[in-house]
Design a protein around this motif. Structure first.
Motif, mmCIF file in Angstrom:
data_model
loop_
_atom_site.group_PDB
_atom_site.id
_atom_site.type_symbol
_atom_site.label_atom_id
_atom_site.label_comp_id
_atom_site.label_asym_id
_atom_site.label_seq_id
_atom_site.Cartn_x
_atom_site.Cartn_y
_atom_site.Cartn_z
ATOM 1 N N ILE A 164 2.066 -6.525 2.618
ATOM 2 C CA ILE A 164 3.144 -5.753 2.012
ATOM 3 C C ILE A 164 2.736 -5.270 0.629
ATOM 4 O O ILE A 164 2.062 -5.985 -0.120
ATOM 5 C CB ILE A 164 4.443 -6.583 1.923
ATOM 6 N N SER A 165 3.111 -4.034 0.312
ATOM 7 C CA SER A 165 2.952 -3.472 -1.026
ATOM 8 C C SER A 165 4.193 -2.641 -1.315
ATOM 9 O O SER A 165 4.545 -1.760 -0.522
ATOM 10 C CB SER A 165 1.687 -2.605 -1.101
ATOM 11 N N HIS A 166 4.868 -2.907 -2.415
ATOM 12 C CA HIS A 166 6.122 -2.194 -2.695
ATOM 13 C C HIS A 166 6.301 -2.011 -4.188
ATOM 14 O O HIS A 166 5.705 -2.727 -4.999
ATOM 15 C CB HIS A 166 7.321 -2.946 -2.104
ATOM 16 N N GLN A 167 7.135 -1.034 -4.542
ATOM 17 C CA GLN A 167 7.427 -0.763 -5.946
ATOM 18 C C GLN A 167 8.794 -0.112 -6.065
ATOM 19 O O GLN A 167 9.161 0.739 -5.249
ATOM 20 C CB GLN A 167 6.373 0.161 -6.554
ATOM 21 N N PHE A 168 9.551 -0.516 -7.099
ATOM 22 C CA PHE A 168 10.836 0.106 -7.411
ATOM 23 C C PHE A 168 10.906 0.329 -8.917
ATOM 24 O O PHE A 168 10.509 -0.541 -9.702
ATOM 25 C CB PHE A 168 12.004 -0.767 -6.969
ATOM 26 N N TYR A 169 11.392 1.507 -9.319
ATOM 27 C CA TYR A 169 11.614 1.803 -10.732
ATOM 28 C C TYR A 169 13.009 2.383 -10.928
ATOM 29 O O TYR A 169 13.475 3.204 -10.139
ATOM 30 C CB TYR A 169 10.599 2.823 -11.252
ATOM 31 N N MET A 191 13.046 5.435 -8.113
ATOM 32 C CA MET A 191 12.024 5.693 -7.103
ATOM 33 C C MET A 191 11.709 4.379 -6.405
ATOM 34 O O MET A 191 11.822 3.297 -6.990
ATOM 35 C CB MET A 191 10.744 6.291 -7.702
ATOM 36 N N ALA A 192 11.331 4.490 -5.120
ATOM 37 C CA ALA A 192 10.976 3.304 -4.351
ATOM 38 C C ALA A 192 9.868 3.660 -3.377
ATOM 39 O O ALA A 192 9.819 4.778 -2.853
ATOM 40 C CB ALA A 192 12.186 2.753 -3.595
ATOM 41 N N ALA A 193 8.963 2.731 -3.153
ATOM 42 C CA ALA A 193 7.870 2.920 -2.195
ATOM 43 C C ALA A 193 7.616 1.590 -1.504
ATOM 44 O O ALA A 193 7.707 0.518 -2.117
ATOM 45 C CB ALA A 193 6.610 3.411 -2.893
ATOM 46 N N LEU A 194 7.299 1.670 -0.214
ATOM 47 C CA LEU A 194 7.057 0.464 0.578
ATOM 48 C C LEU A 194 5.995 0.747 1.627
ATOM 49 O O LEU A 194 6.029 1.782 2.294
ATOM 50 C CB LEU A 194 8.356 0.018 1.274
ATOM 51 N N GLU A 195 5.049 -0.170 1.737
ATOM 52 C CA GLU A 195 4.051 -0.097 2.805
ATOM 53 C C GLU A 195 3.911 -1.489 3.426
ATOM 54 O O GLU A 195 3.687 -2.471 2.720
ATOM 55 C CB GLU A 195 2.703 0.372 2.270
ATOM 56 N N VAL A 196 4.082 -1.557 4.734
ATOM 57 C CA VAL A 196 3.987 -2.819 5.471
ATOM 58 C C VAL A 196 2.981 -2.641 6.607
ATOM 59 O O VAL A 196 2.990 -1.610 7.286
ATOM 60 C CB VAL A 196 5.356 -3.239 6.049
ATOM 61 N N SER A 197 2.129 -3.624 6.790
ATOM 62 C CA SER A 197 1.178 -3.561 7.895
ATOM 63 C C SER A 197 1.044 -4.937 8.543
ATOM 64 O O SER A 197 1.360 -5.969 7.939
ATOM 65 C CB SER A 197 -0.187 -3.057 7.435
ATOM 66 N N TYR A 198 0.558 -4.920 9.791
ATOM 67 C CA TYR A 198 0.411 -6.150 10.561
ATOM 68 C C TYR A 198 -0.921 -6.086 11.304
ATOM 69 O O TYR A 198 -1.223 -5.085 11.974
ATOM 70 C CB TYR A 198 1.573 -6.301 11.556
#
Length: 209
Positions: A164-169, A191-198
């Motif tokens: 997981i990699s995420h950011q909120f401002y 702003m928000a960004a999210l990346e999830v991988s498996y």
């Protein structure tokens, strides 16, 4: 006039670093770096990722479980074509404070909390090609100051088998004359960004928002 040649010299990195103190037997430390230096405010460089003139107090604590930064930058103007630093003052100051916590709740996941302040007294500026770049040539063109504060929360790592990699401002501040609105405005933006991988065997399944 079909060819154009330009030579440009820049001093991108030139800093002095002083080791102020060791905080533990496991080399937790406190250091100060002053000069033209690179700095990235979050995991993905969403808000501030630059090489500029500043002072940065940084280090770690509790067996490197925590890392922290306190930085102030007096921004330099960028060259029009190369985007490298010039020696001209940008009339903009940026202050940054952040804290990283490794293994936050879950082993392998690092959380970050940050506070940034942007004091932009941009004035009027034309690039070397004669184009107006400040203020933006949009709506009523008039020099204006902006003061904006950013609160950030981000994370990077894995929770179990999920990466997981995420950011909120959250941005809060004031623009003393917005060209599009034609009057002063208060700033409230997110702003928000999210990346999830498996990972499964040789394949990685990834989703981003």
């Amino acid at each position: 006039s079909t060819q154009r040649t330009k030579t440009f010299f820049a001093l991108q990195q030139a800093f002095v670093e002083i080791h102020l103190k060791d905080l533990s037997d496991n080399y937790d430390f406190l250091s100060l770096r002053v000069g033209n230096q690179p700095f990235n405010a979050d995991f993905r460089g969403f808000l501030f990722n630059d090489v500029n003139l500043g002072a940065r107090l940084f280090g770690n604590w509790n067996n490197n479980l925590y890392q922290y930064n306190l930085a102030v930058f007096d921004m330099r103007e960028k060259d029009t074509d190369s985007e490298l630093n010039t020696f001209d003052n940008r009339d903009q100051e940026v202050a940054i404070a952040n804290l990283y916590r490794q293994d936050f709740i879950w082993p392998g996941y690092t959380a970050e909390w940050s506070f940034l302040a942007n004091f932009d007294h941009g004035g009027t500026h034309y690039d070397e090609n004669g184009n107006l770049v400040r203020p933006e040539p949009l709506g009523t063109v008039r020099a204006h100051d902006e003061t904006v504060y950013y609160l950030g929360w981000g994370g990077d790592g894995h929770i179990g088998r999920f990466n997981i990699s995420h950011q909120f401002y959250e941005a809060l501040g004031h623009d003393d004359f917005n060209g599009l609105a034609g009057h002063p405005v208060d700033i409230n933006a997110q702003m928000a960004a999210l990346e999830v991988s498996y990972d499964h065997d040789w394949a990685r399944y990834k989703a981003s928002f």
